[in-house]
Design a protein around this motif. Structure first.
Motif, PDB file in Angstrom:
ATOM      1  N   GLN A   1       0.835  -1.207   0.000  1.00 19.40           N
ATOM      2  CA  GLN A   1       0.000   0.000   0.000  1.00 19.40           C
ATOM      3  C   GLN A   1       0.864   1.249   0.000  1.00 19.40           C
ATOM      4  OE1 GLN A   1      -2.360  -0.601   3.509  1.00 19.40           O
ATOM      5  NE2 GLN A   1      -3.644  -2.172   2.583  1.00 19.40           N
ATOM      6  N   TYR A   2       1.900   1.261   0.820  1.00 21.11           N
ATOM      7  CA  TYR A   2       2.732   2.467   0.923  1.00 21.11           C
ATOM      8  C   TYR A   2       3.477   2.741  -0.383  1.00 21.11           C
ATOM      9  CZ  TYR A   2       1.852   2.723   5.950  1.00 21.11           C
ATOM     10  OH  TYR A   2       1.263   2.838   7.180  1.00 21.11           O
ATOM     11  N   LEU A   3       3.996   1.704  -1.022  1.00 18.30           N
ATOM     12  CA  LEU A   3       4.746   1.931  -2.269  1.00 18.30           C
ATOM     13  C   LEU A   3       3.786   2.214  -3.429  1.00 18.30           C
ATOM     14  CD1 LEU A   3       7.596  -0.727  -1.964  1.00 18.30           C
ATOM     15  CD2 LEU A   3       7.667   1.715  -1.421  1.00 18.30           C
ATOM     16  N   ASN A   4       2.621   1.623  -3.374  1.00 16.06           N
ATOM     17  CA  ASN A   4       1.518   1.956  -4.278  1.00 16.06           C
ATOM     18  C   ASN A   4       1.883   1.832  -5.765  1.00 16.06           C
ATOM     19  OD1 ASN A   4      -1.103   2.736  -4.839  1.00 16.06           O
ATOM     20  ND2 ASN A   4      -0.677   4.928  -4.717  1.00 16.06           N
TER      21      ASN A   4
END
Lengths: 288, 288
Positions: free
Chosen positions: A252-255
């Motif tokens: 999710q963070y790197l997306n």
């Protein structure tokens, strides 16, 4: 030819002799005062040397340590919060007493090297090793060699987002308060929840927070180092659900902007540190 | 022997011929569609080649780009938000048209290499180059060679602490919102304050925030890479007070736990990118 290895830790010094995982002989020494601890280490290897020579000795140490070959304090421990150990010349004391070539690096760079030679990162010249125990540390291999700069990485001390409304805990790092280590180390878990990580029940909200902070830290490390794989171990990672939670959040963070590296557990477990010390000794001989 | 260099940027492609800062001949081409832009680049070098051969050509490109030599899309631009440029084979198009050896890397790795060869980091095998312009990017030299992993660093996309009570701005990064680039790039300054960075007056509170975010980013990079020096440039850094403010805050953030690296302006200014492309070409020949 046999090699010696020392994993110099804040709680214990593990000494070993051998050439790899298949023939390791080891002894554990409690970390007390520098003089007492180093004397016992030297005593162990004097005993070993009576049964035959060692090609070299590797030391993987807690730190920070001075790894600048041009520095007058090369091989010394520098700004550790551990009482009595600031300025101790771990590498020099052992080398002078045993008259052996000594290779010196951080505990995490050594462990990374061991996972590269015998463990979860075989054949990966660029990868990241992270350990989440009492503290948080990281070692990286770049082109098959541990990453150094002026000195060595102190990855646990990155600053990450910390929502004080959601998590008012101020962090435990004596230098930085709420850096990654201050928020997500085993010590931080213990201080925040009043129980050690191993006793914090699976499903406790503390684990959601832990996964979030570790994923933020790994997202930053992925952005800086572009590792092919992340090997993450240490006592806190013994929670069986944590690795999957970190994977999900990291994605999710790197997306999708950069590739999400695979995240795996180490293969060498508690032996990574001392095997890494053996690997440091082997590299010293191979390079000479 | 002459070398060619291309600094492939989001706004312009700078093409140059020479061997270093002393003999650089260059031309600037506006970045429009991939086919139009690359055609003009190729045209420029066809003209150059009529006056004599080039040993090799270097390309330092905006990105992200694929730098995995084993990948079928090596040399392509990958997930850029720039319309029309996703999947463009910048390296391959140029190489096939000109039939020259082409070295390919990021714009910031190229610029780092130029500052190492001719600029503010001469003799420093381990240092960090950061640029703060429309976006934020970083390149690092490790043992004198640009840091790569699976691909290349995307340092601007680190997450840093963001106090939404003090600064409710949500960030401009289309992938991550309030990553470092989303909070502190020239584009973020423009969106937050309604004026471009060059028009934001010295002393405006926006600069205090800017120094804070950049210092947090550099603190993280210092913790991961342990650079001997940080060279920081780009349009936003033209504010005459910003460098001193960043130095002061970085010192506070690191708080003596690790050495605070020296922070300096680049020496090559706007030429760093295209000189870095020349340096990439030279390294390709030196290595062969």
């Amino acid at each position: 030819m046999r090699y010696g290895g020392v994993e110099a830790g804040g709680a214990k010094f593990v000494c070993a002799v051998g050439t790899g995982p298949q023939d390791l002989i080891r002894a554990s020494i409690a970390t007390t005062s520098p003089s007492e601890t180093l004397e016992q280490v030297i005593e162990f290897f004097r005993g070993v040397l009576k049964n035959g020579p060692l090609a070299a000795l590797g030391v993987g140490s807690f730190g920070p340590i001075d790894l600048d070959p041009d520095s007058p304090t090369f091989g010394h421990i520098t700004s550790t919060p551990k009482p009595g150990w600031v300025g101790v010349d771990v590498c020099g004391e052992i080398r002078r007493a045993l008259e052996l070539p000594v290779a010196f690096d951080t505990d995490v760079n050594a462990a990374a090297l061991a996972e590269y030679r015998w463990g979860a990162a075989q054949g990966l010249e660029n990868f990241l090793y992270v350990t989440v125990g009492t503290g948080i540390g990281g070692g990286a291999l770049v082109r098959g060699t541990p990453l150094h700069g002026r000195s060595h990485p102190e990855m646990g001390h990155m600053r990450i987002p910390h929502d004080r409304a959601e998590d008012p805990f101020p962090g435990t790092c004596p230098f930085h308060g709420d850096c990654l280590e201050g928020l997500a180390s085993g010590f931080a878990i213990e201080r925040r929840w009043g129980v050690q990580a191993e006793s914090l029940p699976v499903g406790h909200p503390g684990w959601r927070l832990e996964a979030e902070y570790l994923a933020l830290g790994l997202a930053n490390l992925a952005a800086v180092l572009s590792p092919r794989r992340i090997v993450i171990g240490g006592g806190v990672m013994h929670n069986s659900e944590l690795l999957a939670q970190i994977r999900e959040r990291l994605n999710q963070y790197l997306n999708g902007y950069i590739h999400t590296p695979g995240i795996v557990a180490p293969l060498l477990g508690d032996d990574a540190g001392v095997l890494g010390a053996i690997a440091l000794a082997q590299r010293k001989i191979e390079a000479s």
